[in-house]
Scaffold this active site. Structure first.
Site, PDB file in Angstrom:
ATOM      1  CD  GLU A 130      -6.906  -6.953 -26.856  1.00 36.42           C
ATOM      2  OE1 GLU A 130      -7.185  -7.586 -27.024  1.00 36.42           O
ATOM      3  OE2 GLU A 130      -6.892  -5.710 -26.060  1.00 36.42           O
ATOM      4  CE1 TYR A 148     -15.079   1.515 -32.901  1.00 36.98           C
ATOM      5  CE2 TYR A 148     -16.760   2.090 -30.369  1.00 36.98           C
ATOM      6  CZ  TYR A 148     -16.246   2.302 -31.496  1.00 36.98           C
ATOM      7  OH  TYR A 148     -16.612   2.961 -32.221  1.00 36.98           O
ATOM      8  CD  GLN A 198      -9.128  -8.588 -18.253  1.00 34.51           C
ATOM      9  OE1 GLN A 198      -7.899  -8.577 -18.799  1.00 34.51           O
ATOM     10  NE2 GLN A 198      -9.710  -8.885 -17.771  1.00 34.51           N
ATOM     11  CD  GLN A 232       1.988  -1.568 -16.145  1.00 35.83           C
ATOM     12  OE1 GLN A 232       2.609  -3.117 -15.964  1.00 35.83           O
ATOM     13  NE2 GLN A 232       1.189  -1.791 -17.429  1.00 35.83           N
TER      14      GLN A 232
END
Length: 317
Positions: A18, A50, A210, A246
């Site tokens: 992606e 997007y 996810q 993270q």
């Protein structure tokens, strides 16, 4: 070609990834630079995300603040067209509710059909940073299921305005998101699965998950999906940890858990370079484990950077 056809025709697990559209003012070269190093793994498709508009406040001469909508990234549709033209692989645009009216969505779908794009990943999309929760566009959709319905209607030749309806509909393969650790707004995984099944029953043909860091959660998720009559391909989404920050950022933003073993290894690192090595090795082992579990495709979230994903790909594929 449709994602489902790629999976049906594959003789081994597939590699996909992606991309984030570049920031406004940058060129398509940034996209190509992220894609080139990963083409050796022969991805049959590449997703393009997007991001809905944000708001900024501009001070006016009278001292009042004007709320102005801004879109920071070039259009996903045009990037998909460039990818398909240059690399001859299927580009999969993300289609979101936020920031779009139904008319906007129909126009985008018509344009995608014209460009020969066969797949869309349908999502509700995130809330804007300044909003307390998701706020739909006036005249738009509130839920991904409503957006799926519009795509299905167009596939069946049913346009928003009846006078245009007829045999010249679209034929998009529809993907949706799945959450092995449940969507953060769902009260529990059972409820989340019920909504996921509804989307599949409506016509969604594959699921992309996810990100997660514990393969047992993917395995359990697939088992629960099958037990609940969700029998479409389930593609695991993966992202290697690359910074110590993270450890707290990803659980906060994506409502996911970091396994203790991985968290401890990252916590012991003295530099982000060391964290990156730990994250890459974890993702390599995770990828191999998912192939052993029968995952049809491994889908990597590159965040616009391909070097770490290339190292993982060379070790796995």
């Amino acid at each position: 070609m449709k994602i489902t056809e790629h999976i049906q025709n594959a003789k081994k697990p597939l590699f996909s990834f992606e991309l984030l559209p570049p920031m406004k003012g940058q060129s398509i070269d940034q996209i190509f630079e992220a894609i080139e190093p990963l083409m050796e793994f022969e991805p049959p498709f590449i997703d393009v995300t997007y991001h809905r508009e944000d708001f900024i406040y501009k001070k006016q001469p009278n001292g009042l603040l004007e709320k102005v909508s801004t879109r920071k990234r070039p259009g996903t549709v045009s990037i998909c067209a460039a990818i398909q033209f240059k690399y001859k692989v299927d580009a999969v645009p993300h289609l979101i509710c936020g920031g779009f009216t139904k008319e906007d969505t129909e126009n985008a779908l018509i344009e995608l059909k014209f460009l020969g794009i066969d797949n869309v990943l349908v999502l509700r999309g995130d809330a804007r940073k300044e909003d307390g929760g998701f706020i739909p566009e006036t005249g738009g959709h509130s839920y991904a299921s409503e957006l799926i319905e519009q795509v299905i209607n167009l596939n069946n030749g049913k346009f928003l305005h009846e006078e245009y309806s007829g045999p010249n509909g679209t034929d998009f393969c529809i993907g949706v998101a799945g959450y092995p650790e449940k969507h953060f707004e769902a009260p529990n995984l059972k409820t989340d699965l019920r909504y996921l099944k509804m989307k599949v029953d409506m016509g969604a043909e594959y699921i992309v998950t996810q990100m997660f860091f514990d393969n047992e959660k993917y395995e359990k998720f697939v088992t629960l999906c099958r037990e609940n009559g969700i029998n479409v391909p389930i593609i695991p989404g993966l992202k290697p940890l690359t910074t110590k920050k993270q450890l707290t950022l990803l659980p906060k933003v994506f409502s996911i858990d970091i396994p203790e073993e991985l968290a401890d290894a990252v916590a012991d690192c003295k530099t982000d370079k060391e964290v990156r090595e730990v994250g890459i090795e974890w993702c390599i082992q995770q990828s191999k484990g998912l192939i052993d579990l029968g995952a049809p495709c491994l889908h990597y979230y590159t965040m616009g950077k391909s070097d770490t994903i290339r190292r993982i790909g060379k070790a796995v594929f």
